[in-house]
Design a protein around this motif. Structure first.
Motif: not given
Length: 824
Positions: A67-96
């Protein structure tokens, strides 16, 4: 022992209720039978979506069958977005969702902490302070106690070799949590639901980018060849990993599979040191549980007798195994293995059960029609004992036979009760801090996403043994291009209010029309919309009657807004009441082919900003890159902005524009930029102004995007309040049409800028600004301006793509100066 069973129910990893149900092949079923004999867990730990080593996760889950799991401490809200204009919370939803798609591909599970990705950090000290270290440490301890890993694998070292402060912090937290997870005095509130747990070891999965000479002969280092070919799956772990990593599309991480030997190195951090293999000393057989060796032999019998052509022949033995597993005293492994066996029985039966709603959303009090499809595709007969749904108070215990391959359809209408929570992502339901989401419910912490809004529990009977399955209510339709398509069924408020423009920036006292859309999500909506403006702003009308008879019907509302000389920066808020309750949410829908459709319900508001702003010119051309909201920002201050295609870049067409702006990372994402750049530079040479926003040096499509030599670097200034120095205070971009002062650099968000050039032809480019993070050297390459022919070329790594949507007045004034170059 009840506390363990509560949490074990959460360890079915992640919801995939918006995906087409997966039917395993016969070979995949056989692999899952083999996994029944493996009792081991591995937790991978890092900071962000896409930090994880998908090669190792694929290997551990599919080759070692842990059983293998990944614990990502964040959802990546602060990154950049190469496929659209979403940033911050909406980018975090995408990256989740991209992480969940990756785990569906490589076989892992997914967890998160409450840490918010607040942007690039250069030190773990800053990171842990902003995150509120104790909260995130508690979350890491919680996941360890819940998942019970034998081995924890950190992606990054503790000494800072991984670069990003978030990276180093993730490893430091992992090492500290390693012992705390087994300490009864640490976070005792968790022990209501879980027991303490001590992993055997914690290691770092060393990358060659910080240790290029690592070898398995080094002290404390072991290696694993994870490039093995899996004959059952017909692929290698490397190839699975490439498909998994490719799910991180917003980060441009499409990957190509490799084949053959692939060594991964693991350096000892704490615990019992491995000598030959990462898995040294881990008893993953049934002898791990005293007195249950016989279960392993039983599973071997099922494996030996498995018929690839007729998986259903294994059902009697699997049912018998299920009954044996219920006798296990270790509740953690009992629940895990019973869940695995139940899933295997379903797959061997070819059981297909689906609950489909007639719409993808409903408000509390509404009715929803549900179509059930039930089919048993292998057994001569099985029985449906009951179907229940706690959320909507449904309970049907009418027994029904399911004969082989006979499709049964049932339609029921249900009323949604008035007490269901809306489907806002749980970590965004309450306002958090800069570094931490506000989530207090212990059993929710760590979950990747919301549970299904409505879940149906189906109890079946096979030869006298009852088995329980859960099926989420979904919405399904046929897309003419993509075919069968799914999205989650969600609970929404009875009304949404969306401003057409979420940013209203005024540079004079002239009035402006503001438009809103009110959308009913229920029938017969009658209410009054109230608008609340901040101090110094006058509305022509603040109350509007709303009457919408049909679900989904919309009403446009327009109001005139006028600033005064006393206008303050603030939000124009909208709300209305339904049956005595106030609603004030907008609806944003996030749709991409590689993830399930997502919704985000921010507050219904438009930001109002009055700024002393002078402009020159009026027509701007915009050539898109990875995605930003610069066109909307420029439109909000009165510019006419045309979005240009490659076919529109001929000089005779470009000459009508006062300036051309190139979107972020265009040189990284547009394969044809080598052909595009000469056209843009020709425009400059003939008298135009070109503003080139930031790119990264990785995966540049051409080096010829500038008229003179410059070299991109990883230089960045992450402190949004870093002091600015004017290198050329008399330069045109600091003086016309707006006089730029240090006050214009107040109130910036997240960062100053990123990926600045660190080398350029000094005699050709004017470096205008300088700034740096604390204790670092000056970074002078954030804004370079060059005259080229009759025109002006600007290269800037300043984060205008964040500052303009955030309505930072000084960023607007500076950007207007850039696009005004050459305009008299």
């Amino acid at each position: 022992m009840k506390k363990i069973s509560l949490v074990s129910a959460l360890l079915i990893a992640f919801n995939c209720f918006a995906q087409q149900p997966k039917q395993l092949s016969s070979a995949e079923i056989y692999q899952k039978i083999q996994k029944l004999n493996v009792l081991g867990n591995v937790l991978y730990l890092a900071a962000h979506p896409d930090d994880e080593n998908t090669r190792f996760i694929a290997y551990s889950a599919n080759e070692k069958l842990f059983n293998t799991a990944y614990l990502s401490l964040t959802r990546g809200d602060g990154g950049q977005n190469l496929i659209g204009t979403e940033i911050r919370e909406e980018l975090g939803i995408i990256r989740t969702q991209e992480l969940l798609a990756a785990r569906r591909t490589d076989g892992g599970q997914q967890f998160f902490s409450r840490a918010n990705d607040f942007g690039y950090s250069k030190t773990p000290e800053e990171t842990l302070k902003i995150w509120d270290k104790d909260k995130i440490l508690a979350d890491v301890v919680w996941v360890i106690r819940k998942f019970r890993p034998d081995v924890i694998v950190c992606r990054f070292p503790t000494d800072g070799g991984g670069g990003h402060g978030h990276h180093t912090a993730s490893a430091l937290l992992g090492v500290e949590a390693f012992d705390l997870a087994n300490d009864n005095s640490a976070y005792p509130e968790q022990l209501k639901y879980v027991d303490v747990w001590q992993p055997k070891r914690i290691v770092v999965n060393t990358g060659r980018w910080w240790n290029p000479d690592i070898s398995a002969d080094d002290e404390g280092v072991v290696a694993e060849d994870i490039g093995k070919y899996n004959t059952l799956l017909g692929t290698s772990c490397n190839e699975i990993a490439a498909k998994s990593r490719t799910m991180h599309k917003s980060q441009g991480f499409g990957s190509t599979g490799t084949r053959g030997e692939q060594l991964e190195y693991f350096e000892h951090l704490k615990g019992e040191q491995a000598k030959e293999s990462l898995f040294d000393g881990i008893n993953s057989s049934w002898s791990r549980l005293k007195g249950y060796d016989y279960i392993g032999k039983f599973i071997n019998e099922i494996s030996v007798n498995y018929d690839l052509n007729n998986p259903e022949k294994s059902i009697p033995l699997l049912v018998k195994l299920k009954n044996e597993l219920t006798k296990i005293s270790d509740t953690f492994w009992k629940n895990k293995k019973v869940t695995e066996v139940d899933e295997l029985i379903k797959q061997c039966v070819g059981l297909y059960i689906e609950a489909k709603a007639d719409n993808y959303y409903a408000a509390n009090g509404d009715s929803v029609k549900v179509s059930f499809e039930l089919i048993n595709r292998s057994l001569p007969e099985l029985k449906i004992k009951s179907i229940t749904a706690k959320a909507i108070g449904y309970n049907s215990d009418k027994e029904q036979k399911l004969l082989k391959n006979e499709n049964i359809s049932i339609e029921k209408a249900f009323q949604i009760p008035n007490n269901l929570s809306t489907s806002q992502p749980y970590w965004l339901q309450k306002e958090g801090t800069l570094g931490t989401y506000n989530v207090s419910d212990q059993l929710t912490i760590g979950k990747p996403e919301n549970d299904a809004a409505v879940n149906f529990t189906v109890v079946i009977d096979i030869s006298g043994t009852e088995i329980t399955y859960n099926y989420p209510l979904i919405y399904k339709w046929n897309n003419p291009v993509n075919g069968e398509s799914y999205r989650p069924f969600i609970i929404v408020p009875p009304v949404f209010i969306n401003f057409t423009e979420e940013l209203q920036l005024f540079s004079n006292l002239s009035e402006r029309e503001v438009e809103l859309t009110v959308k009913a999500t229920t029938q017969n909506l009658k209410s009054q919309l109230n608008l609340i403006a901040p101090k110094g702003w006058k509305l022509s009308q603040s109350k509007f009657d709303v009457e919408l008879a049909k679900k989904g019907e919309e009403q446009k509302i327009r109001v005139t807004l006028t600033p005064s000389a006393e206008a303050v920066i603030g939000d124009l808020k909208a709300e209305l009441s339904v049956t005595g309750k106030t609603y004030n949410r907008a609806l944003n829908t996030i749709t991409y082919d590689h993830i399930p459709t997502q919704i985000y319900m921010p507050l219904a508001k438009a930001k109002l900003v009055f700024v002393d702003l002078k402009t020159k010119g009026n027509k701007i051309g915009y050539f898109a890159g990875a995605g930003d909201k610069i066109p909307e920002a420029l439109t909000s201050i009165g510019y006419t902005v045309d979005e240009l295609s490659e076919n529109e870049l001929e000089l005779n067409n470009l000459e009508k524009y006062d300036a051309i702006v190139v979107g972020i990372r265009a040189v990284n994402v547009n394969d044809r930029f080598g052909f595009i750049a000469p056209k843009l530079l020709k425009y400059v040479k003939n008298g135009g102004t070109l503003v080139m926003q930031y790119n990264t040096r990785h995966r540049l499509k051409t080096d010829g995007f500038a008229p003179y030599a410059l070299k991109l670097s990883r230089d960045r200034v992450t402190e949004e309040d870093a002091e600015v120095t004017f290198l050329k205070p008399e330069h045109e971009v600091l003086n016309t049409p707006n006089k730029i002062t240090k006050a214009d650099f107040e109130g910036w968000v997240q960062e100053r800028g990123l990926y600045f050039p660190n080398e350029w032809e000094k005699e050709k480019y004017d470096a205008v600004l300088s700034w740096h993070d604390k204790d670092e050297t000056a970074k002078d390459g954030s804004l370079l301006v060059a005259k080229y022919g009759k025109g002006h070329y600007v290269y800037t790594g300043i984060s205008f793509f964040r500052e303009l949507p955030a309505a930072v007045p000084g960023a607007y004034r500076l950007f207007v100066n850039l696009i005004s170059l050459g305009n008299e």
